[in-house]
Enzyme design. Structure first.
Site, short mmCIF file in Angstrom:
data_model
loop_
_atom_site.label_atom_id
_atom_site.label_comp_id
_atom_site.label_asym_id
_atom_site.label_seq_id
_atom_site.Cartn_x
_atom_site.Cartn_y
_atom_site.Cartn_z
N ASP A 96 0.42 3.73 1.63
CA ASP A 96 0.45 4.44 3.10
C ASP A 96 1.83 4.81 3.47
OD1 ASP A 96 0.14 4.48 6.04
OD2 ASP A 96 -1.93 4.17 5.69
N CYS B 4 0.72 -1.01 -0.15
CA CYS B 4 0.09 -0.02 -0.14
C CYS B 4 0.87 1.15 -0.12
CB CYS B 4 -0.77 0.02 1.14
SG CYS B 4 -2.09 1.42 1.34
N HIS C 157 -2.12 -3.78 5.07
CA HIS C 157 -1.86 -3.36 6.36
C HIS C 157 -3.09 -3.21 7.20
CE1 HIS C 157 -2.59 0.98 5.97
NE2 HIS C 157 -2.12 0.61 4.77
N CYS D 41 -6.25 0.13 7.06
CA CYS D 41 -5.90 0.63 5.65
C CYS D 41 -7.11 1.78 5.30
CB CYS D 41 -5.71 -0.56 4.82
SG CYS D 41 -5.35 0.18 3.17
N ARG E 94 3.13 4.70 6.39
CA ARG E 94 3.59 3.90 7.56
C ARG E 94 4.00 2.42 7.10
NH1 ARG E 94 -2.14 4.58 10.27
NH2 ARG E 94 -2.65 4.14 8.43
ZN LIG Z 1 -3.42 1.25 3.03
#
Ligand SMILES: [Zn+2]
Length: 240
Positions: free
Chosen positions: A68, A66, A122, A125, A70
């Site tokens: 993202d 992803c 994750h 999400c 993090r």
């Molecule tokens: Zn995500």
């Protein structure tokens, strides 16, 4: 240096985290000074570091994760530059019409000859949570539709979950399972499996609360596991 940038000690009014506020210019310059700190640290460890890195790459892993911020592939797996070939998009979708993903996959499998392909979702999400809602978010709705389709495939299980966070996180897992399956359906993966036996597709979920990876145990390395309609024959034939 990063620490020398003058900072205004302002509590973020939105997050109230106390995170140091930087001006527009400072936040940009921090990236460049961060780069110089990184280069200096690498050279301190090994004066030949970049000379060696510039010679080429031979990663054994393709990470499809992803976007993202993090869940960075190298940090999560404690690997170094040169060790993981990476493709990321919102909610780690592997759509068979996505030329970007297919190009990365083809290069990783047929040129770099990676041994492991990891689809990494994750928990918590935002993309999966958005797909689970009925709101419109704009252009991204078209992308999130792939995840709504995953929901439909598993609605008998997901409809029974009443806790919303639990439901999102189970859909995160099922989305990884389906996207890993989507990779296995491609001619790229199936042709590679006919040529070599050292290519595996895995499904992972990263738990942001602990940093730990959950292996979903859906590892695949054989077209025979795909089901009749997806298993492709060796040779390409002209369509009639
Ligand atoms: Zn995500």
């Amino acid at each position: 240096m990063k620490n020398e940038i003058q900072k205004n000690e302002i509590i973020d009014p939105v997050t109230k985290t106390g995170k140091v506020h930087l001006t527009q210019k400072e936040s940009y310059n921090a990236l460049l000074s961060g780069n110089r700190e990184w280069v200096n640290a690498r050279l301190k460890d090994d004066p030949e570091y970049f000379k060696k890195l510039s010679k080429g790459q031979s990663p054994e892993v393709l990470w499809i994760g992803c976007s993202d911020s993090r869940v960075p592939a190298n940090e999560v797996t404690n690997t170094k530059p040169g060790e993981v070939f990476v493709h990321r998009n919102i909610a780690n979708v592997c759509a068979h019409s996505d030329m970007n993903m297919l190009s990365v996959l083809d290069y990783a499998v047929n040129v770099l000859k990676v041994k492991h392909i990891i689809v990494a979702g994750h928990y918590n999400c935002g993309g999966v949570a958005a797909a689970l809602s009925n709101k419109q978010f704009g252009l991204i709705d078209n992308w999130l539709r792939h995840i709504k389709d995953v929901y439909r495939l598993h609605s008998h299980e997901l409809d029974r979950i009443t806790d919303q966070e639990h439901k999102i996180n189970r859909l995160v897992e099922l989305n990884v399972v389906e996207q890993a399956y989507n990779l296995c359906k491609t001619t790229i993966i199936q042709n590679a499996w006919k040529e070599r036996d050292d290519l595996e597709v895995h499904g992972w979920v990263v738990d942001i609360n602990t940093g730990l990876v959950k292996d979903l145990k859906v590892t695949n390395n054989d077209s025979q596991n795909l089901g009749y309609v997806y298993e492709l024959e060796m040779e390409a034939v002209a369509a009639h």
